[in-house]
Design an enzyme around this catalytic site. Structure first.
Site, short mmCIF file in Angstrom:
data_model
loop_
_atom_site.label_atom_id
_atom_site.label_comp_id
_atom_site.label_asym_id
_atom_site.label_seq_id
_atom_site.Cartn_x
_atom_site.Cartn_y
_atom_site.Cartn_z
N ARG A 70 -18.66 -6.72 9.18
CA ARG A 70 -18.39 -8.02 9.96
C ARG A 70 -18.58 -9.07 8.77
NH1 ARG A 70 -17.68 -13.18 11.07
NH2 ARG A 70 -17.47 -13.52 13.30
N ASP B 294 2.90 6.14 -6.62
CA ASP B 294 4.15 5.93 -5.95
C ASP B 294 5.32 5.92 -6.72
OD1 ASP B 294 2.70 5.65 -3.44
OD2 ASP B 294 2.34 3.54 -3.78
N ARG C 54 -3.11 11.93 3.13
CA ARG C 54 -4.52 10.99 3.21
C ARG C 54 -5.31 11.10 4.52
NH1 ARG C 54 -5.55 6.22 0.35
NH2 ARG C 54 -4.75 7.78 -1.48
N VAL D 154 7.28 -5.92 -8.56
CA VAL D 154 8.08 -4.89 -8.62
C VAL D 154 7.43 -3.39 -8.02
CG1 VAL D 154 9.43 -2.94 -10.30
CG2 VAL D 154 9.42 -5.40 -10.85
N MET D 155 7.64 -2.88 -6.88
CA MET D 155 6.92 -1.87 -6.34
C MET D 155 6.76 -0.64 -7.30
SD MET D 155 6.10 -3.04 -3.54
CE MET D 155 6.34 -4.48 -2.70
N GLY D 156 5.39 -0.02 -7.01
CA GLY D 156 5.37 1.09 -7.65
C GLY D 156 4.41 0.86 -9.14
N PHE D 157 4.21 -0.29 -9.50
CA PHE D 157 3.79 -0.77 -10.46
C PHE D 157 2.50 -1.67 -10.39
CE2 PHE D 157 7.84 0.24 -12.24
CZ PHE D 157 7.48 0.99 -13.43
N HIS E 6 -2.06 -2.08 -9.98
CA HIS E 6 -3.03 -1.48 -8.95
C HIS E 6 -4.25 -2.39 -8.91
CE1 HIS E 6 -5.74 1.52 -7.12
NE2 HIS E 6 -4.63 1.86 -6.99
N ARG F 143 -3.77 9.18 -11.63
CA ARG F 143 -2.97 10.13 -10.75
C ARG F 143 -1.57 10.44 -11.43
NH1 ARG F 143 -3.85 7.26 -5.37
NH2 ARG F 143 -2.89 5.63 -6.68
N HIS G 117 0.90 -1.19 0.00
CA HIS G 117 0.04 0.17 0.03
C HIS G 117 0.79 1.28 0.08
CE1 HIS G 117 -3.69 2.33 0.67
NE2 HIS G 117 -3.87 2.03 1.88
N1 COA Z 1 5.17 -6.30 -10.30
C1 COA Z 1 5.32 -7.60 -10.88
N2 COA Z 1 4.16 -8.20 -11.34
C2 COA Z 1 2.97 -7.61 -10.80
C3 COA Z 1 2.76 -6.57 -10.17
C4 COA Z 1 4.11 -5.83 -10.07
N3 COA Z 1 3.93 -4.59 -9.50
N4 COA Z 1 1.60 -6.17 -10.06
C5 COA Z 1 0.95 -7.22 -10.56
N5 COA Z 1 1.79 -8.01 -10.95
C6 COA Z 1 1.42 -9.39 -11.47
C7 COA Z 1 0.63 -10.24 -10.53
O1 COA Z 1 1.55 -10.90 -9.67
C8 COA Z 1 -0.12 -11.07 -11.49
O2 COA Z 1 0.71 -12.24 -11.96
P1 COA Z 1 0.09 -13.67 -12.08
O3 COA Z 1 -1.26 -13.61 -13.00
O4 COA Z 1 1.19 -14.50 -12.43
O5 COA Z 1 -0.29 -14.16 -10.55
C9 COA Z 1 -0.46 -10.28 -12.71
O6 COA Z 1 0.37 -9.41 -12.62
C10 COA Z 1 -1.93 -9.50 -12.32
O7 COA Z 1 -1.97 -8.93 -10.94
P2 COA Z 1 -3.25 -8.12 -10.67
O8 COA Z 1 -4.39 -9.17 -10.39
O9 COA Z 1 -3.28 -7.06 -11.36
O10 COA Z 1 -2.72 -7.52 -8.99
P3 COA Z 1 -3.65 -7.23 -7.83
O11 COA Z 1 -4.80 -6.72 -8.13
O12 COA Z 1 -3.55 -8.67 -7.12
O13 COA Z 1 -2.36 -6.55 -7.18
C11 COA Z 1 -1.10 -4.83 -6.22
C12 COA Z 1 -2.46 -5.27 -6.89
C13 COA Z 1 -1.18 -3.31 -6.17
C14 COA Z 1 -1.09 -5.61 -4.82
C15 COA Z 1 0.00 -5.43 -7.23
O14 COA Z 1 0.03 -4.82 -8.46
C16 COA Z 1 1.46 -4.96 -6.57
O15 COA Z 1 1.90 -5.73 -5.49
N6 COA Z 1 2.32 -3.80 -6.82
C17 COA Z 1 3.19 -3.42 -6.17
C18 COA Z 1 3.08 -2.89 -4.74
C19 COA Z 1 2.56 -1.31 -5.01
O16 COA Z 1 3.33 -0.39 -6.01
N7 COA Z 1 1.68 -1.03 -4.19
C20 COA Z 1 1.11 0.59 -4.48
C21 COA Z 1 -0.33 0.49 -4.93
S1 COA Z 1 -1.19 2.01 -5.27
#
Ligand code: COA
Length: 378
Positions: free
Chosen positions: A364, A320, A345, A261-264, A266, A275, A227
């Site tokens: 709940r 992010d 926030r 990979v963080m920052g990618f 959603h 945004r 998050h």
């Molecule tokens: N890097 C690499 N792979 C990613 C990814 C990322 N940042 N985000 C999604 N994927 C992959 C998932 O692992 C999934 O792969 P799979 O089908 O082999 O299991 C596929 O892409 C689809 O994922 P999706 O359903 O779109 O993601 P989600 O809704 O479960 O998760 C997040 C959303 C935000 C938790 C996830 O994208 C993530 O962990 N991002 C990095 C953390 C981040 O930047 N958070 C800030 C959010 S504002």
């Protein structure tokens, strides 16, 4: 009995109505009380956006003046809170300091339990005022520097940047791109519907607990790297890569080993985060005013392209991703990136607490049991 339809992570579940913001993943749009967030970032101050989120309307000139006078006067910290912050280990995460300080401030609230929307707005306003001061004090004490009193004459971002960096030649205050980028980041981070921390605040409120508890809980949820913590992780990754020429292979390696990979990506936006264009432009403008800034812009572009081209679902950056290097170039230490997110926030969280309070139903959900069959001790 048919197996229950489990929605892991509550993905795709509508938990309630909200009139605060609308996220439309189809059109990549985000509205605060009906206004596109990009328009707010271009034309409004963060103080005006806070008023909008809490009162449903942008303020008139007189309303804004009254709001500014009231909340800016609340920016200071009492001696007890300063002492508590000073007592916390300098090695702990700044989000722990923030969570503890919010909890501690709540102990001064004699009423403690929330009994009206005005109570919630009062707590939100006090924290809109005090969180920047808490963060500035925490940054300074780790550098061996003392408390700087806030300045009620200054706007939200100017006051904060001044408390942290002063107004010397290297201060972000003397780089127009920095101040503009910081203010825009506050507006873009202010609100985003039922994300994990907002839902945490609503859940705590649904038990009829108090606003301080709801906000302290929300800080805990935001700390997580999936998050709010992602903006910190973005910068750690960029520093690890160090050279834009290595960024493409780095992304490919992470993807090959199934690492996130963080920052990618959603949970809601699958075609791009609404945004990002505003924040990306502000980051790139800021970077052009900083020596060495082009390195991070180049890395940003390479990583964005690599993630898009090397994933079957064309993963795009979230907010992010540009926020991380922007805060780094402004001079913030990386562990403070998520507290900066909290500064913004707090407005959205309090608006949601009001909404939950005014139309409450205890949150709940059910759990489908998949443990051991019934058994007995003897
Ligand atoms: N890097 C690499 N792979 C990613 C990814 C990322 N940042 N985000 C999604 N994927 C992959 C998932 O692992 C999934 O792969 P799979 O089908 O082999 O299991 C596929 O892409 C689809 O994922 P999706 O359903 O779109 O993601 P989600 O809704 O479960 O998760 C997040 C959303 C935000 C938790 C996830 O994208 C993530 O962990 N991002 C990095 C953390 C981040 O930047 N958070 C800030 C959010 S504002």
């Amino acid at each position: 009995m048919t197996a229950p339809d489990i929605k892991k992570g509550l993905a795709g579940v509508y938990a309630d109505y909200t009139a605060i913001s609308k996220v439309n993943p189809e059109t990549n749009s985000l509205l605060y009380r009906g206004y596109p967030v990009q328009e707010l970032a271009e034309n409004c101050t963060f103080e005006e956006v806070a008023h909008l989120l809490w009162r449903n309307e942008l303020p008139s000139a007189a309303q804004l003046k009254a709001f500014q006078e009231q909340y800016r006067a609340e920016r200071g910290l009492n001696e007890e809170t300063i002492a508590v912050i000073e007592a916390m280990p300098k090695e702990c995460h700044p989000m722990d300091v923030l969570r503890t300080a919010i909890s501690f401030l709540g102990t001064f609230d004699k009423e403690h339990f929330t009994t009206s929307a005005d109570d919630i707005r009062e707590v939100g306003r006090a924290l809109l005022a005090k969180i920047p001061t808490i963060i500035a004090l925490d940054i300074r004490r780790r550098r061996g520097e003392g408390y700087v009193k806030p300045d009620p004459e200054k706007g939200f971002s100017e006051n904060f940047l001044w408390m942290v960096f002063g107004d010397g030649p290297d201060s972000p205050l003397n780089k127009p791109g920095d101040v503009e980028c910081f203010e825009k980041s506050m507006i873009l981070y202010a609100e985003h519907s039922f994300n994990a921390s907002t839902f945490t605040a609503r859940l705590i409120t649904s038990t009829r607990s108090d606003t301080w508890s709801a906000l302290a809980g929300a800080v805990g949820a935001l700390k997580g790297p999936l998050h709010g913590g992602a903006n910190e992780a973005v910068m750690h990754n960029m520093l690890e890569i160090d050279d834009p020429a290595k960024a493409e292979q780095w992304c490919k390696d992470k993807l090959a080993s199934k690492e996130v990979v963080m920052g990618f990506g959603h949970r809601v936006y699958k075609k791009g985060d609404s945004r990002v264009p505003t924040m990306e432009a502000a980051f790139k403008k800021l970077a052009s005013e900083h020596e060495g800034g082009e390195k991070w812009v180049e890395m940003y572009d390479v990583m964005e392209k690599a993630m898009y081209e090397n994933t079957s679902i064309n993963i795009r950056p979230n907010l992010d991703f540009p926020a991380g290097p922007a805060y780094y170039l402004m001079g913030f230490d990386i562990p403070f990136f998520t507290p900066l997110f909290v500064m913004a926030r707090i407005t959205g969280w309090s608006a949601h607490i009001i909404e939950q309070y005014e139309n409450n139903s205890l949150i709940r959900p059910l759990a489908a049991y998949n443990g051991h069959d019934e058994r007995h001790v003897s």
